[in-house]
Design a protein around this motif. Structure first.
Motif, PDB file in Angstrom:
ATOM      1  N   GLU A  87       2.350  11.067   5.569  1.00  0.00           N
ATOM      2  CA  GLU A  87       0.694  10.772   5.248  1.00  0.00           C
ATOM      3  C   GLU A  87       0.606   9.705   4.376  1.00  0.00           C
ATOM      4  N   ILE A  88       1.528   9.131   3.683  1.00  0.00           N
ATOM      5  CA  ILE A  88       1.720   7.901   2.881  1.00  0.00           C
ATOM      6  C   ILE A  88       1.764   6.885   3.900  1.00  0.00           C
ATOM      7  N   GLY A  89       2.354   6.669   5.048  1.00  0.00           N
ATOM      8  CA  GLY A  89       2.576   5.677   5.685  1.00  0.00           C
ATOM      9  C   GLY A  89       1.608   5.586   6.841  1.00  0.00           C
ATOM     10  N   TYR A 100       0.861   2.653   9.162  1.00  0.00           N
ATOM     11  CA  TYR A 100       1.797   2.411  10.165  1.00  0.00           C
ATOM     12  C   TYR A 100       1.135   3.876  11.439  1.00  0.00           C
ATOM     13  N   PHE A 101       1.677   3.258  12.292  1.00  0.00           N
ATOM     14  CA  PHE A 101       1.419   3.970  13.749  1.00  0.00           C
ATOM     15  C   PHE A 101       2.236   5.063  13.632  1.00  0.00           C
ATOM     16  N   ASP A 102       3.675   5.335  12.815  1.00  0.00           N
ATOM     17  CA  ASP A 102       4.172   6.659  13.281  1.00  0.00           C
ATOM     18  C   ASP A 102       5.326   5.823  11.992  1.00  0.00           C
ATOM     19  N   GLN A 103       6.083   7.430  11.582  1.00  0.00           N
ATOM     20  CA  GLN A 103       7.172   7.688  11.120  1.00  0.00           C
ATOM     21  C   GLN A 103       8.329   6.757  11.409  1.00  0.00           C
ATOM     22  N   ALA A 104       8.947   6.346  11.900  1.00  0.00           N
ATOM     23  CA  ALA A 104       9.452   5.588  12.558  1.00  0.00           C
ATOM     24  C   ALA A 104       8.894   3.671  12.031  1.00  0.00           C
ATOM     25  N   LYS A 134       0.815  -1.051   0.130  1.00  0.00           N
ATOM     26  CA  LYS A 134      -0.099   0.402   0.053  1.00  0.00           C
ATOM     27  C   LYS A 134       1.001   1.219  -0.078  1.00  0.00           C
ATOM     28  N   SER A 135       1.922   1.181   0.592  1.00  0.00           N
ATOM     29  CA  SER A 135       2.956   2.626   0.852  1.00  0.00           C
ATOM     30  C   SER A 135       3.351   2.161  -0.172  1.00  0.00           C
ATOM     31  N   LEU A 136       3.357   1.415  -1.088  1.00  0.00           N
ATOM     32  CA  LEU A 136       4.667   1.576  -2.282  1.00  0.00           C
ATOM     33  C   LEU A 136       3.613   2.354  -3.293  1.00  0.00           C
ATOM     34  N   CYS A 137       2.464   1.600  -3.514  1.00  0.00           N
ATOM     35  CA  CYS A 137       2.060   3.042  -4.308  1.00  0.00           C
ATOM     36  C   CYS A 137       1.651   3.333  -4.289  1.00  0.00           C
ATOM     37  N   ASN A 138       1.448   4.455  -3.174  1.00  0.00           N
ATOM     38  CA  ASN A 138       1.339   5.794  -2.964  1.00  0.00           C
ATOM     39  C   ASN A 138       2.591   6.465  -3.318  1.00  0.00           C
ATOM     40  N   ILE A 187       9.487   3.344   7.767  1.00  0.00           N
ATOM     41  CA  ILE A 187      10.726   3.597   8.108  1.00  0.00           C
ATOM     42  C   ILE A 187      11.110   2.317   7.730  1.00  0.00           C
ATOM     43  N   ARG A 188      11.299   1.419   9.686  1.00  0.00           N
ATOM     44  CA  ARG A 188      11.651   0.584   9.433  1.00  0.00           C
ATOM     45  C   ARG A 188      11.429  -0.551   8.618  1.00  0.00           C
ATOM     46  N   GLU A 189       9.489  -0.532   8.497  1.00  0.00           N
ATOM     47  CA  GLU A 189       9.126  -2.773   7.696  1.00  0.00           C
ATOM     48  C   GLU A 189       9.806  -1.636   6.002  1.00  0.00           C
ATOM     49  N   PHE A 190      10.072  -0.646   5.800  1.00  0.00           N
ATOM     50  CA  PHE A 190      10.079  -0.344   4.310  1.00  0.00           C
ATOM     51  C   PHE A 190      11.651  -0.527   3.550  1.00  0.00           C
ATOM     52  N   LYS A 191      12.310  -0.977   4.613  1.00  0.00           N
ATOM     53  CA  LYS A 191      13.645  -1.015   4.853  1.00  0.00           C
ATOM     54  C   LYS A 191      13.891  -2.617   5.193  1.00  0.00           C
ATOM     55  N   LEU A 192      12.743  -3.250   6.185  1.00  0.00           N
ATOM     56  CA  LEU A 192      12.921  -4.175   6.075  1.00  0.00           C
ATOM     57  C   LEU A 192      12.750  -4.797   4.297  1.00  0.00           C
TER      58      LEU A 192
END
Length: 263
Positions: A214-216, A221-225, A200-204, A228-233
């Protein structure tokens, strides 16, 4: 440039996200395909061969859910048919278990000689629907129904809902749902939920002009950290780095803009 023609399914639309035909034209093309919750049946047409993560393939294969980026090389003149299934959608036709397909592809035997006699996409699609009708198994379809119901909620609901909340609301046993998910898709329900949020985040990230915060949040995702952590995973880089890559890419770089639309 790749010519990718996509078609919404006229049959089995609760199992198939889309059907597509790819042609590489007169030039070889290299693409990177990000992690995906879809399974795909890939059928080389007119004797085509391509390379998937450095391995040549000219066979009919089922591609499983992927938690990694895959590198695909299409030589000049490649023509390929793809049937993009929802995570559970291939099972009623091929009965291949996702636990054997995660980050992998498996050669499959199909009835008939798909694509050999078709002179255009319309005839090819008719052959596809006939093949699917031959392969379809109702008992296998009933096995994936709990997964289908859960996916509809986790994918399309605007409200964030935990798996435990979903099971309680729908009088579903968590252990049973998780076991079926692991067998059919190759992922636990929690890992699958994380993959869908990432997609979902990648699509947006690709399509939207919203800010990263806003994308996160829109992806759940409950916060920006956490975002970022999940995206990097999944992609081994931050959302801002990947967004910069997207913005700087053009038609000649052949880096990303492949998956027609990520959802």
């Amino acid at each position: 440039m790749l010519d990718i023609r996509t078609y919404q399914p006229k049959q089995y639309s609760d199992l198939i996200e889309r059907i597509w035909v790819l042609e590489s034209g007169n030039e070889a093309i290299d693409v990177l395909i990000p992690p995906s919750q879809y399974m795909q049946l890939l059928v080389p047409l007119e004797g085509s061969e391509y390379n998937w993560n450095g391995r040549p393939n000219g066979k009919n294969v089922l591609e499983g859910i992927s938690l990694q980026t895959n590198c695909v090389h299409y030589p000049a003149g490649t023509k390929l048919l793809g049937i993009r299934f929802y995570p559970f959608g291939a099972f009623p036709f091929l009965q291949c278990e996702g636990k054997d397909l995660l980050n992998q592809m498996m050669e499959v035997t199909l009835p008939g000689k798909l694509g050999l006699e078709a002179v255009n996409d319309e005839e090819l699609l008719n052959e596809v629907y006939h093949m699917l009708h031959v392969l379809y198994d109702e008992f296998s379809y009933q096995r994936i129904k709990p997964l289908k119901d859960y996916y509809q909620t986790v994918r399309w609901s605007e409200d964030s809902m935990s798996i435990e909340e979903y099971c309680k609301l729908n009088d579903t046993n968590y252990t049973t749902l998780n076991r079926k998910f692991s067998i059919i898709t190759g992922l636990s329900t929690k890992k699958f939920e994380r993959l869908v949020k990432f997609r979902k985040s990648l699509c947006n990230l690709i399509d939207s002009k919203d800010k990263l915060t806003e994308i996160g949040a829109d992806a759940g995702y409950f916060d920006q950290a956490h975002f970022i952590r999940e995206f990097k995973l999944f992609l081994h880089c931050t959302p801002s780095t990947y967004q910069s890559l997207i913005q700087s890419a053009d038609k000649d770089t052949q880096i990303i803009n492949y998956n027609f639309r990520l959802f």
